[in-house]
Design a protein around this motif. Sequence first.
Motif, short mmCIF file in Angstrom:
data_model
loop_
_atom_site.label_atom_id
_atom_site.label_comp_id
_atom_site.label_asym_id
_atom_site.label_seq_id
_atom_site.Cartn_x
_atom_site.Cartn_y
_atom_site.Cartn_z
N CYS A 18 0.87 -1.17 0.00
CA CYS A 18 0.00 0.00 0.00
C CYS A 18 0.91 1.22 0.00
CB CYS A 18 -0.89 0.02 1.24
SG CYS A 18 -2.01 -1.36 1.38
N LEU A 20 1.20 5.02 0.32
CA LEU A 20 0.39 6.07 0.92
C LEU A 20 0.99 7.44 0.69
CD1 LEU A 20 -0.17 4.25 4.33
CD2 LEU A 20 -1.68 4.21 2.34
N ASP A 26 -3.26 3.53 12.49
CA ASP A 26 -2.76 2.17 12.69
C ASP A 26 -3.85 1.13 12.49
OD1 ASP A 26 -0.20 3.04 13.23
OD2 ASP A 26 -0.44 2.96 15.41
N TRP A 28 -6.27 1.14 10.41
CA TRP A 28 -6.46 0.89 8.97
C TRP A 28 -5.38 -0.03 8.43
CZ3 TRP A 28 -4.06 1.14 4.35
CH2 TRP A 28 -4.87 1.07 3.21
N THR A 29 -4.13 0.24 8.81
CA THR A 29 -3.04 -0.59 8.30
C THR A 29 -3.15 -2.01 8.83
OG1 THR A 29 -1.54 0.14 10.06
CG2 THR A 29 -1.46 1.36 7.99
N GLN A 30 -3.59 -2.18 10.07
CA GLN A 30 -3.78 -3.52 10.61
C GLN A 30 -4.90 -4.26 9.88
OE1 GLN A 30 -4.26 -2.69 14.77
NE2 GLN A 30 -2.07 -2.42 15.09
N ALA A 33 -3.65 -5.37 6.50
CA ALA A 33 -2.73 -6.50 6.59
C ALA A 33 -3.45 -7.83 6.74
CB ALA A 33 -1.79 -6.29 7.77
N THR A 44 1.66 -7.78 4.23
CA THR A 44 1.24 -6.53 3.60
C THR A 44 2.08 -5.41 4.20
OG1 THR A 44 -1.03 -7.31 3.31
CG2 THR A 44 -0.69 -4.93 3.30
N SER A 45 2.60 -4.54 3.37
CA SER A 45 3.40 -3.41 3.83
C SER A 45 2.73 -2.11 3.42
CB SER A 45 4.81 -3.45 3.22
OG SER A 45 5.50 -4.58 3.67
N CYS A 46 2.63 -1.19 4.36
CA CYS A 46 2.12 0.14 4.07
C CYS A 46 3.30 1.10 4.11
CB CYS A 46 1.07 0.55 5.09
SG CYS A 46 -0.41 -0.49 5.01
N ARG A 48 4.80 4.97 3.29
CA ARG A 48 4.47 6.38 3.07
C ARG A 48 5.64 7.06 2.38
NH1 ARG A 48 4.95 11.10 6.73
NH2 ARG A 48 3.75 12.71 5.70
#
Length: 50
Positions: A18, A20, A26, A28-30, A33, A44-46, A48
């Motif tokens: 993702c 960004l 946090d 949302w990212t969890q 994932a 899954t990696s977010c 920025r």
Amino acid sequence: MADAFTGTAFKGNPAALCLLEDPIADEWTQSAATEPCLPGARPTSCIRRS
């Protein structure tokens, strides 16, 4: 999707990315994932942009 440990598309270990533009919660990212619609796609990696 990105393929790790390979130089060939659709080979290697799949991972979801993702990209960004802005910081995101946090929670949302969890949730992203653990999204079940990507079978076999872990981790899954977010990321920025800086």
